[in-house]
Design a protein around this motif. Structure first.
Motif, PDB file in Angstrom:
ATOM      1  N   LEU A  11      22.118 -91.406 -12.051  1.00 11.00           N
ATOM      2  CA  LEU A  11      21.116 -90.553 -11.423  1.00 11.00           C
ATOM      3  C   LEU A  11      19.958 -91.457 -11.013  1.00 11.00           C
ATOM      4  O   LEU A  11      19.534 -92.311 -11.792  1.00 11.00           O
TER       5      LEU A  11
ATOM      6  N   VAL B 252      14.681 -90.233 -11.321  1.00 12.25           N
ATOM      7  CA  VAL B 252      14.721 -89.046 -12.173  1.00 12.25           C
ATOM      8  C   VAL B 252      13.313 -88.712 -12.677  1.00 12.25           C
ATOM      9  O   VAL B 252      12.665 -89.543 -13.314  1.00 12.25           O
TER      10      VAL B 252
ATOM     11  N   LEU C 269      18.932 -93.134 -14.529  1.00 10.49           N
ATOM     12  CA  LEU C 269      19.516 -92.721 -15.798  1.00 10.49           C
ATOM     13  C   LEU C 269      21.012 -92.917 -15.650  1.00 10.49           C
ATOM     14  O   LEU C 269      21.595 -92.570 -14.620  1.00 10.49           O
TER      15      LEU C 269
ATOM     16  N   TYR D 129      25.003 -92.675 -17.540  1.00  8.28           N
ATOM     17  CA  TYR D 129      25.850 -92.053 -18.558  1.00  8.28           C
ATOM     18  C   TYR D 129      27.238 -92.675 -18.431  1.00  8.28           C
ATOM     19  O   TYR D 129      27.769 -92.787 -17.320  1.00  8.28           O
TER      20      TYR D 129
ATOM     21  N   TRP E 239      22.735 -90.671 -22.433  1.00 14.23           N
ATOM     22  CA  TRP E 239      22.079 -91.198 -21.248  1.00 14.23           C
ATOM     23  C   TRP E 239      21.172 -92.344 -21.663  1.00 14.23           C
ATOM     24  O   TRP E 239      20.624 -92.338 -22.772  1.00 14.23           O
TER      25      TRP E 239
ATOM     26  N   GLY F 298      18.112 -95.148 -19.760  1.00 17.31           N
ATOM     27  CA  GLY F 298      17.335 -95.386 -18.563  1.00 17.31           C
ATOM     28  C   GLY F 298      17.222 -96.852 -18.206  1.00 17.31           C
ATOM     29  O   GLY F 298      17.258 -97.720 -19.075  1.00 17.31           O
TER      30      GLY F 298
ATOM     31  N   LYS G 275      14.908 -85.167 -17.224  1.00 11.77           N
ATOM     32  CA  LYS G 275      15.878 -84.096 -16.995  1.00 11.77           C
ATOM     33  C   LYS G 275      17.207 -84.689 -16.529  1.00 11.77           C
ATOM     34  O   LYS G 275      17.255 -85.482 -15.603  1.00 11.77           O
ATOM     35  N   THR G 276      18.279 -84.298 -17.210  1.00 11.11           N
ATOM     36  CA  THR G 276      19.632 -84.652 -16.787  1.00 11.11           C
ATOM     37  C   THR G 276      20.344 -83.344 -16.422  1.00 11.11           C
ATOM     38  O   THR G 276      19.853 -82.272 -16.752  1.00 11.11           O
TER      39      THR G 276
ATOM     40  N   GLN H 252      22.813 -82.036 -17.823  1.00 10.39           N
ATOM     41  CA  GLN H 252      23.223 -81.320 -19.022  1.00 10.39           C
ATOM     42  C   GLN H 252      22.051 -80.849 -19.875  1.00 10.39           C
ATOM     43  O   GLN H 252      22.132 -79.835 -20.539  1.00 10.39           O
TER      44      GLN H 252
ATOM     45  N   GLU I 196      17.708 -82.059 -21.419  1.00  7.45           N
ATOM     46  CA  GLU I 196      16.594 -82.992 -21.360  1.00  7.45           C
ATOM     47  C   GLU I 196      16.966 -84.213 -22.175  1.00  7.45           C
ATOM     48  O   GLU I 196      17.691 -84.118 -23.158  1.00  7.45           O
ATOM     49  N   PHE I 197      16.476 -85.351 -21.789  1.00  8.98           N
ATOM     50  CA  PHE I 197      16.838 -86.628 -22.412  1.00  8.98           C
ATOM     51  C   PHE I 197      15.570 -87.384 -22.738  1.00  8.98           C
ATOM     52  O   PHE I 197      14.706 -87.526 -21.894  1.00  8.98           O
TER      53      PHE I 197
END
Length: 106
Positions: A27, A30, A46, A48, A62, A64, A97-98, A100, A102-103
């Protein structure tokens, strides 16, 4: 609105994307928020791990990446280095925000 263009940094971002795209969901740009003062922040990437990495034991989290280009990093501008380190600390205390959930950077 004119977006500041940093050619060397943009080139690094393209290289990061190219190098990691086969192994990670990526992503870009972000948005997030500081947990300390609720100011808005934005991280460059981000990532994954893809399923085959998870099957090999890669953690299902995740993480960063913030890309910075500092000309002459080892010999140059200490102010820019301080900004880089402060940004890393700030992002460690932020939530992003991801798709799926929040990260929180760790």
């Amino acid at each position: 609105m004119n977006k500041h263009i940093n050619q060397p940094e943009d080139n690094l971002k393209r290289r990061v994307t190219k190098a990691l795209a086969t192994d990670f969901i990526i992503l870009e740009e972000v948005p997030g928020a500081s947990l300390v003062d609720q100011t808005n922040v934005r991280i460059d990437f981000l990532l994954y791990p893809k399923d085959y990495l998870i099957a090999e034991g890669f953690t299902q989290n995740w993480f960063g990446i913030e890309v910075k280009y500092i000309k002459g990093f080892w010999t140059g501008d200490t102010g820019k280095k301080a900004q880089l380190f402060w940004q890393a600390i700030t992002y460690a205390q932020s939530i992003f925000k991801t798709p799926q959930s929040e990260f929180q950077e760790s």
